[in-house]
Write a protein that holds these residues in place. Structure first.
Motif, PDB file in Angstrom:
ATOM      1  N   LYS A 137       0.822  -1.221   0.000  1.00  0.00           N
ATOM      2  CA  LYS A 137       0.000   0.000   0.000  1.00  0.00           C
ATOM      3  C   LYS A 137       0.849   1.261   0.000  1.00  0.00           C
ATOM      4  O   LYS A 137       0.397   2.320  -0.408  1.00  0.00           O
ATOM      5  N   HIS A 138       2.057   1.144   0.491  1.00  0.00           N
ATOM      6  CA  HIS A 138       2.895   2.339   0.577  1.00  0.00           C
ATOM      7  C   HIS A 138       3.467   2.732  -0.775  1.00  0.00           C
ATOM      8  O   HIS A 138       3.980   3.820  -0.931  1.00  0.00           O
ATOM      9  N   MET A 139       3.376   1.805  -1.764  1.00  0.00           N
ATOM     10  CA  MET A 139       3.963   2.113  -3.072  1.00  0.00           C
ATOM     11  C   MET A 139       2.931   2.779  -3.970  1.00  0.00           C
ATOM     12  O   MET A 139       1.734   2.533  -3.832  1.00  0.00           O
ATOM     13  N   THR A 140       3.409   3.572  -4.895  1.00  0.00           N
ATOM     14  CA  THR A 140       2.515   4.115  -5.911  1.00  0.00           C
ATOM     15  C   THR A 140       2.386   3.059  -7.006  1.00  0.00           C
ATOM     16  O   THR A 140       3.109   2.054  -7.011  1.00  0.00           O
ATOM     17  N   GLY A 141       1.468   3.327  -7.949  1.00  0.00           N
ATOM     18  CA  GLY A 141       1.299   2.378  -9.054  1.00  0.00           C
ATOM     19  C   GLY A 141       2.597   2.186  -9.817  1.00  0.00           C
ATOM     20  O   GLY A 141       2.987   1.067 -10.146  1.00  0.00           O
ATOM     21  N   ARG A 142       3.297   3.307 -10.048  1.00  0.00           N
ATOM     22  CA  ARG A 142       4.544   3.243 -10.807  1.00  0.00           C
ATOM     23  C   ARG A 142       5.599   2.441 -10.040  1.00  0.00           C
ATOM     24  O   ARG A 142       6.251   1.564 -10.608  1.00  0.00           O
ATOM     25  N   GLU A 143       5.700   2.741  -8.745  1.00  0.00           N
ATOM     26  CA  GLU A 143       6.694   2.023  -7.925  1.00  0.00           C
ATOM     27  C   GLU A 143       6.389   0.526  -7.889  1.00  0.00           C
ATOM     28  O   GLU A 143       7.304  -0.302  -7.893  1.00  0.00           O
ATOM     29  N   THR A 144       5.104   0.181  -7.878  1.00  0.00           N
ATOM     30  CA  THR A 144       4.715  -1.231  -7.855  1.00  0.00           C
ATOM     31  C   THR A 144       5.232  -1.934  -9.105  1.00  0.00           C
ATOM     32  O   THR A 144       5.834  -3.007  -9.012  1.00  0.00           O
ATOM     33  N   LEU A 145       5.011  -1.295 -10.254  1.00  0.00           N
ATOM     34  CA  LEU A 145       5.467  -1.920 -11.499  1.00  0.00           C
ATOM     35  C   LEU A 145       6.994  -1.995 -11.550  1.00  0.00           C
ATOM     36  O   LEU A 145       7.567  -2.991 -12.010  1.00  0.00           O
ATOM     37  N   LEU A 189      -3.801   3.559 -16.561  1.00  0.00           N
ATOM     38  CA  LEU A 189      -3.578   4.092 -15.210  1.00  0.00           C
ATOM     39  C   LEU A 189      -2.522   5.203 -15.198  1.00  0.00           C
ATOM     40  O   LEU A 189      -1.933   5.469 -14.147  1.00  0.00           O
ATOM     41  N   GLU A 190      -2.311   5.843 -16.319  1.00  0.00           N
ATOM     42  CA  GLU A 190      -1.256   6.880 -16.341  1.00  0.00           C
ATOM     43  C   GLU A 190      -1.527   7.972 -15.318  1.00  0.00           C
ATOM     44  O   GLU A 190      -0.632   8.418 -14.609  1.00  0.00           O
ATOM     45  N   SER A 191      -2.788   8.385 -15.246  1.00  0.00           N
ATOM     46  CA  SER A 191      -3.086   9.526 -14.367  1.00  0.00           C
ATOM     47  C   SER A 191      -2.979   9.133 -12.894  1.00  0.00           C
ATOM     48  O   SER A 191      -2.768   9.985 -12.038  1.00  0.00           O
ATOM     49  N   ALA A 192      -3.124   7.832 -12.585  1.00  0.00           N
ATOM     50  CA  ALA A 192      -3.068   7.397 -11.179  1.00  0.00           C
ATOM     51  C   ALA A 192      -1.708   6.828 -10.817  1.00  0.00           C
ATOM     52  O   ALA A 192      -1.509   6.332  -9.705  1.00  0.00           O
ATOM     53  N   ALA A 193      -0.739   6.935 -11.744  1.00  0.00           N
ATOM     54  CA  ALA A 193       0.556   6.260 -11.540  1.00  0.00           C
ATOM     55  C   ALA A 193       1.295   6.751 -10.303  1.00  0.00           C
ATOM     56  O   ALA A 193       1.985   5.982  -9.642  1.00  0.00           O
ATOM     57  N   GLY A 194       1.117   8.022  -9.974  1.00  0.00           N
ATOM     58  CA  GLY A 194       1.865   8.577  -8.840  1.00  0.00           C
ATOM     59  C   GLY A 194       1.128   8.472  -7.526  1.00  0.00           C
ATOM     60  O   GLY A 194       1.638   8.921  -6.497  1.00  0.00           O
ATOM     61  N   ARG A 195      -0.078   7.893  -7.550  1.00  0.00           N
ATOM     62  CA  ARG A 195      -0.848   7.783  -6.309  1.00  0.00           C
ATOM     63  C   ARG A 195      -0.535   6.488  -5.582  1.00  0.00           C
ATOM     64  O   ARG A 195      -0.295   5.451  -6.197  1.00  0.00           O
ATOM     65  N   PRO A 196      -0.552   6.512  -4.239  1.00  0.00           N
ATOM     66  CA  PRO A 196      -0.310   5.263  -3.524  1.00  0.00           C
ATOM     67  C   PRO A 196      -1.418   4.246  -3.787  1.00  0.00           C
ATOM     68  O   PRO A 196      -2.580   4.628  -3.929  1.00  0.00           O
TER      69      PRO A 196
END
Lengths: 305, 312, 322
Positions: free
Chosen positions: A109-117, A144-151
């Motif tokens: 949960k602490h990672m953003t979408g981008r960090e997860t990938l 999910l580009e717009s949500a990539a930086g969200r946790p």
């Protein structure tokens, strides 16, 4: 670079090697503090060819997830053989070419979408420019580009499923295993995921898919197997499975051509129009329900008892 | 027109020989664990630590000047001990069950990640957190001691001049007083002390990791690990108890088994003596390091033995 | 089914086996490490007065793990709180706990004992509002004895610490007026590793003052004098203290030392010029006090006025120069 000599590295799969081979798989669980053994999968056999989309369907608790876990090496088979591209699925090497999306996935949960990938990409050995290129590509692919930086903690169920799918294919695997990929996802999201599966199919990726949405399975799968109480009760090509050969109606063999003309005349006389004539089809849903009742189903395809 | 491919491309990742334990993947897992724990706001504890030690340093609660230095170091080391033990147990106990519950473990292990790598990676994350936290706390402590040192030296010299001898002093004696103050100040042995504390915390983390592979809940893991830590401080007592009471071969056997199976954590308790001025030699420090690493390796090995067959 | 040796390395039996093997393998290394650490002063074997006490101390230490020092500091603070209210029993009780937690910390014994032989003693003697004078004297004595017992226990745990001996010696000197016993404890203090020089010197003075060991005292003081003479000749630095000369002259009188063997009447004031630059501000009140004492004594030290003048000059130079 010299290639290492190892039993794993020498097994270079060719086109004839199935993506997944399951032979006489049996998995029995023994809950701790209990003497009673619980068979989850019994003598299950099937194979998934390369580039094929295979649907694994069955009611809850029928053994679908267990079968998938054995294929992924998360659970050990009690007996039988499971291979992925010719490599024993108990070996780490078998997972080099596999992507997996579990049912209702959660990520850190602490990672953003981008960090997860990026995290999953790095676990698969992708680094540097290759990863920097791949991550935006995947984010665009799953929308999910717009949500990539969200946790991830703030993601909806559909978004989780999509980021889950993206992580499954981050390393461009040749086999993707999807456990209920559209569970809890709204119809639009569900359609998006279905389109992605179709895209993978078009690119020659093998897919194993378990789903409750039988219509979807029917839409995307080449072949399907119905598991009930840990056993494969029905398996075959979708076309064959949905074809009710013994219940053929309006099928006349050796009849004079006048008969057909007469039927057409009868239809027209009644003010109607004969649109087509041929083999009737049932729905996969009906087939599924029939197969998972405690009675003998009467359909085409291969029988497994 | 650019086309986005779901799964097509060149240079597939699987050409990398991934069956070997990969330091890069270990680092990826360790870093993720570290970031995960940091984002749980564990470092707020450091602020509490600094506040606590500042209070101890500023308060004129101590009669003897050297006691003031000792107090700063004791409270610092006490807080470090508390932090490392609590986090080693609770953070490690949390990792595996939560990954299992959230199915994150499935997505990680369905990648070409050997289970041993997952275990070591996660453990390294906790060890990294401990290292950073301990380094920060140690630095804060050193700054405080260095800040207090001139005042303490001055006080000791004054004491020497007006008190103890009751007469004039020689340069030699002033130097002795300064040396006495230095003995309670900063020394390389303090580095060994903090290292020993780190080793102890690492052993506790490894033990907790092992227990979490067997346990079905975090609570059970935490309670069991706390028990191991408790027993780990009683090795000498266990041996002495059976010596004193002569409970026969059975009692002796049980005692010996406990001593053999449980890690001897009191071995790493060198902080007490170091604070009051005893110095730890390089050789002994190395031996302690060896023992700590041995314990960590041993418990990671048994954790792997359990985890490798664990049905997920 | 094909059997593989790795099958052996599975399940709870394998875990137990590895833990046992690991435990046995580390045992010799651990013992060696413990021996090495003990040699360096860590984990010393306990030598309490009984096996039970040893087990108690170890149990307490084990139970608190690395937190015992925080607990003991807290207890020390609590003891100070009780001290403010002159609740001496509580002070004693808290310090006994502190000593149980950290028996190898000399400060725990010294501070605890100091509360007994000085603070409680003085309070009972002068401030106790409840008891008669005789009872107060008795109670005061009792607290001095408690302090002495505590210091002796402290010495048992910390035989290499000079300061506990020193404190016990001071209790004999100041409370019991037993200078010979005090001298003995200063001697023991001076024998500990790294003990400061003045402990040996004070041992000599006390031996000289106790009146029963004049010859031994002369030997000790002569040794210090000769050592100082050597330093003076070599480095032009005077390390004698005025008290040394005073005590030696008294001894020479009592022992009837022939005149030619006595120490010279005057000594080189130049030496002081070199010795006194050291901390002149701090030294001045001390020298002034000694000068005052010397003037009132039977044998005034002829060198002291010169020293004081030198020190004052040094201070003047420093302040003038700055």
């Amino acid at each position: 670079m010299e290639r290492r000599k190892s039993s794993e590295s020498l097994q270079v799969p060719n086109e004839a090697t199935p993506a997944v081979l399951v032979e006489h798989l049996t998995k029995v669980f023994q809950p701790s503090l209990s003497r009673q053994k619980v068979p989850a999968v019994v003598d299950l056999s099937f194979r998934v060819g390369q580039g094929e989309v295979y649907g694994l369907i069955g009611p809850n608790g029928s053994g679908k997830s267990t079968t998938m876990k054995v294929i992924l090496g998360l659970v050990q088979a009690t007996s039988g053989r499971t291979e992925v591209f010719g490599i024993d699925s108990g070996k780490v090497g078998s997972r080099r070419d596999v992507g997996f999306l579990p049912e209702n996935p959660y990520f850190y949960k602490h990672m953003t979408g981008r960090e997860t990938l990026e995290f999953y990409g790095k676990l698969c050995g992708i680094h540097g420019a290759q990863l920097r290129e791949r991550v935006p590509e995947l984010l665009a692919l799953v929308g999910l580009e717009s949500a990539a930086g969200r946790p991830i903690a703030g993601y909806s169920k559909g978004m989780l499923q999509r980021i889950g799918l993206a992580q499954a294919i981050v390393h461009r695997p040749r086999l993707v295993v999807l456990d209920e990929p559209t569970a809890g996802v709204d119809p639009r999201g569900s359609r998006h995921i279905r389109d992605l599966i179709l895209q993978m199919k078009a690119e020659g990726t093998s897919v194993i898919l378990s789903s409750h949405l039988l219509e979807q399975v029917q839409e995307v799968c080449d072949r399907a197997g119905i598991i009930y109480k840990g056993r494969m009760v029905l398996e075959g090509r979708l076309e064959d499975l949905t074809q009710l050969q013994q219940q053929m109606e309006y099928v006349v063999e050796g009849g004079p051509p006048e008969l057909a003309a007469e039927i057409q005349t009868l239809v027209e006389r009644a003010g109607a129009k004969l649109v087509s004539a041929g083999h009737p089809r049932t729905t996969l849903e009906k087939l599924f329900l029939e197969s998972t009742e405690d009675k003998e189903p009467a359909t085409g395809g291969t029988r497994h008892d | 027109m650019t086309e986005t491919h779901a799964n097509a491309g060149t240079a597939p990742a699987h050409v990398v020989p991934v069956w070997e334990v990969s330091p890069i993947r270990l680092w990826v897992l360790a870093r993720a664990t570290f970031v995960q724990l940091v984002r749980m706001k564990v470092f707020y504890f450091l602020l509490i630590f600094v506040a606590l030690v500042l209070v101890v340093a500023a308060a004129g609660l101590f009669w003897l000047p050297t006691e003031h230095l000792i107090a700063i170091k004791r409270w610092s080391f006490g807080a470090m001990y508390l932090f490392t033990m609590v986090y080693s147990i609770s953070a490690t106990a949390l990792l595996l069950p939560r990954d299992l519950e959230d199915r994150t473990l499935y997505t990680i292990l369905s990648k070409p990640v050997p289970r041993i790598e997952y275990l070591i990676g996660r453990l390294c994350g906790v060890l990294l957190l401990n290292a950073v936290a301990l380094a920060a706390m140690f630095l804060a402590m050193c700054l405080l001691v260095a800040w207090k040192m001139p005042a303490v030296e001055q006080q000791l010299v004054q004491q020497l001049l007006h008190g103890a001898a009751g007469e004039a002093v020689s340069l030699n004696e002033v130097n002795q007083a300064k040396a006495e103050a230095a003995r309670y100040g900063l020394s390389t042995s303090l580095l060994w002390a903090v290292w020993a504390l780190y080793l102890k915390a690492s052993v506790v983390s490894a033990v907790t990791l092992f227990i979490s592979t067997i346990a079905s809940s975090s609570l059970f893991t935490i309670v069991s690990s706390a028990m191991v830590v408790f027993i780990g401080h009683f090795h000498q007592l266990i041996l002495d108890f059976w010596k004193v009471n002569e409970t026969g071969w059975f009692g002796g056997l049980i005692g010996r088994l406990l001593v053999i199976v449980f890690p001897n954590l009191s071995l790493f308790d060198v902080v007490d003596e170091v604070i009051t001025g005893t110095s730890l030699s390089f050789g002994a420090g190395l031996q302690l390091t060896g023992m700590g690493l041995f314990y960590v390796a041993l418990f990671v090995l048994v954790a792997q033995l359990v985890f490798v067959d664990k049905e997920l | 089914m094909k059997w593989h040796w790795r099958e052996l390395l599975r399940g709870p039996a394998a875990v137990a086996l590895v833990l046992l093997a690991g435990g046995l393998a580390r045992a010799p290394f651990e013992s060696k490490l413990l021996v090495d650490l003990r040699k360096a002063g860590f984990h010393p074997p306990l030598h309490g007065s009984s096996a039970l006490q040893e087990v108690g101390v170890q149990g307490m230490m084990g139970a608190l793990g690395g937190l015992r020092y925080m607990v003991s500091t807290f207890l020390t603070l609590r003891a100070n709180f009780h001290w403010e209210f002159q609740d001496w029993d509580k002070v004693l009780e808290h310090f006994q706990l502190v000593q149980l937690l950290e028996p190898r910390n000399p400060e725990a014994w010294i501070t605890g004992a100091w509360h007994c032989h000085s603070n409680a003693w003085a309070w009972y003697l002068h401030d106790d509002p409840k008891h008669s004078e005789t009872t107060r004297r008795l109670l005061a004595r009792e607290w001095v004895e408690r302090g002495k017992v505590m210091l002796r226990q402290g010495i048992e745990w910390n035989p290499d610490d000079p300061w506990i001996y020193r404190d016990l010696a001071n209790v004999y000197r100041e409370r019991d007026r037993d200078l010979c016993q005090a001298a003995e404890y200063y001697r023991l203090a001076s024998l500990t590793p790294g003990a400061p020089d003045f402990l040996h010197r004070i041992y000599g003075y006390l031996l000289a003052q106790c009146g029963e060991h004049d010859e031994d005292a002369m030997k000790v003081l002569r040794g210090i004098y000769d050592e100082g003479l050597a330093v003076l000749r070599r480095q032009r630095v005077l390390i004698w203290k005025p008290s040394l000369i005073v005590e030696m002259r008294k001894l020479e009188e009592r022992l009837n030392v022939p005149m030619e063997q006595r120490i010279p009447e005057r000594f080189d004031p130049e030496g002081f010029a070199i010795a006194t630059p050291l901390l002149p501000e701090e030294s001045l009140p001390v020298y002034e006090r000694l000068l005052e004492k010397s003037r009132n004594s039977e044998v005034p030290d002829p060198a002291l006025p010169g020293i004081v003048a030198q020190v004052r000059a040094r201070i003047g130079e420093k302040s003038g120069g700055s």
